[in-house]
Design a protein around this motif. Structure first.
Motif, PDB file in Angstrom:
ATOM      1  N   PHE A  66     100.919 -39.162 -74.211  1.00  0.00           N
ATOM      2  CA  PHE A  66     100.407 -39.378 -75.562  1.00  0.00           C
ATOM      3  C   PHE A  66     101.362 -38.911 -76.659  1.00  0.00           C
ATOM      4  N   SER A  67     102.510 -38.393 -76.262  1.00  0.00           N
ATOM      5  CA  SER A  67     103.479 -37.958 -77.270  1.00  0.00           C
ATOM      6  C   SER A  67     104.112 -39.158 -77.955  1.00  0.00           C
ATOM      7  N   GLU A  68     104.418 -38.994 -79.243  1.00  0.00           N
ATOM      8  CA  GLU A  68     105.080 -40.044 -80.005  1.00  0.00           C
ATOM      9  C   GLU A  68     106.585 -40.066 -79.739  1.00  0.00           C
ATOM     10  N   GLU A  69     107.069 -39.095 -79.000  1.00  0.00           N
ATOM     11  CA  GLU A  69     108.481 -39.052 -78.640  1.00  0.00           C
ATOM     12  C   GLU A  69     108.622 -38.433 -77.255  1.00  0.00           C
ATOM     13  N   VAL A  70     109.732 -38.658 -76.617  1.00  0.00           N
ATOM     14  CA  VAL A  70     109.954 -38.103 -75.275  1.00  0.00           C
ATOM     15  C   VAL A  70     110.110 -36.591 -75.368  1.00  0.00           C
ATOM     16  N   GLY A 121     105.827 -35.555 -89.165  1.00  0.00           N
ATOM     17  CA  GLY A 121     107.280 -35.461 -89.085  1.00  0.00           C
ATOM     18  C   GLY A 121     107.800 -34.130 -88.602  1.00  0.00           C
ATOM     19  N   GLU A 122     106.919 -33.317 -88.000  1.00  0.00           N
ATOM     20  CA  GLU A 122     107.323 -31.994 -87.523  1.00  0.00           C
ATOM     21  C   GLU A 122     107.893 -32.095 -86.104  1.00  0.00           C
ATOM     22  N   ASN A 123     108.782 -31.160 -85.797  1.00  0.00           N
ATOM     23  CA  ASN A 123     109.354 -31.058 -84.464  1.00  0.00           C
ATOM     24  C   ASN A 123     108.478 -30.109 -83.657  1.00  0.00           C
ATOM     25  N   MET A 168      99.567 -31.594 -81.031  1.00  0.00           N
ATOM     26  CA  MET A 168     100.935 -32.107 -80.931  1.00  0.00           C
ATOM     27  C   MET A 168     101.075 -33.389 -81.731  1.00  0.00           C
ATOM     28  N   ARG A 169     100.178 -34.332 -81.525  1.00  0.00           N
ATOM     29  CA  ARG A 169     100.236 -35.615 -82.224  1.00  0.00           C
ATOM     30  C   ARG A 169      99.999 -35.451 -83.725  1.00  0.00           C
TER      31      ARG A 169
END
Length: 230
Positions: A62-66, A31-33, A24-25
């Motif tokens: 650990f995600s860079e976004e919610v 820059g992928e969704n 995921m990270r």
């Protein structure tokens, strides 16, 4: 080009969630969704007034976004047990079509959907239909990244898992060996499996603390090229 895949394991507690979160990270950094998806999670954790499930909480931590909560899994059960048993205790039957439809929905929303299994390939999901994760993976028509141990016994477990995936015509992107401590035995295990299977591999070090997870840097071109084009 493959943009969705499974993280499956040779056994329980081999590090599937850690590897799922790493991928995921990895794709988030490009820059992928991306969304990690755990179809069935078991074992609720209660700490003071907080209740949560370890796997999806690890994704979020650990995600860079919610991450969208309802996209992370389809079934959650309180008992820390095999999915079919945990579901039975709550009077629920895990339905294959619910999971497959959820995957289909996520594929339309994200560049990458990383599906995480539970336990090993033959962990049952439905007591009434002899329905296990291997069957679900085959029905999803997605390839597999197999997570394995590095210690004594991993050669047998890993080769058996690879064999059953091949027998079911499920593409294998490669093997991730987790919790490597640098011993010669482990190195020989990894080398032997690679020679027999001719599959690319990644090796994750054993972490002293979970906070060290962010420091893992693996750039194996062959592995990721195969994942992209399998």
């Amino acid at each position: 080009m493959t943009q969705h895949f499974w993280i499956a394991g040779t056994d329980t507690d081999v590090g599937k969630t850690l590897v799922t979160t790493y991928f995921m990270r990895y794709f988030q950094a490009k820059g992928e969704n991306v969304i990690p998806y755990k179809p069935v999670q078991t074992g609720i954790i209660v700490e003071n007034s907080k209740k949560y499930y370890g796997d999806t909480e690890f994704y979020q931590s650990f995600s860079e976004e919610v991450l969208v909560e309802e996209h992370l899994n389809s079934y959650s059960f309180k008992e820390p047990a095999s999915p079919h048993y945990a579901a039975m205790l709550e009077g629920i039957v895990i339905e294959e079509e619910v999971i497959l439809q959820h995957i289909k929905q996520l594929k339309s929303l994200y560049d990458w959907v990383i599906c995480e299994g539970a336990g090993g390939l033959y962990v049952p999901l439905n007591e009434q239909r002899n329905y296990h994760f291997l069957h679900l993976i085959k029905q999803s028509q997605l390839p597999v990244v197999l997570v394995a141990r590095t210690k004594l016994g991993t050669i047998n477990h890993t080769l058996l898992s690879i064999e059953v995936l091949k027998m079911n015509d499920i593409p294998i992107a490669g093997v991730v060996f987790n919790a490597f401590e640098g011993t010669e035995l482990e190195s020989n295990n990894i080398r032997t499996i690679g020679q027999i299977t001719d599959l690319p591999s990644l090796v994750f070090p054993k972490l002293k603390n979970l906070s060290d997870f962010k420091n893992i840097r693996l750039e194996d071109t062959e592995f990721f090229e195969r994942l992209l084009h399998i």
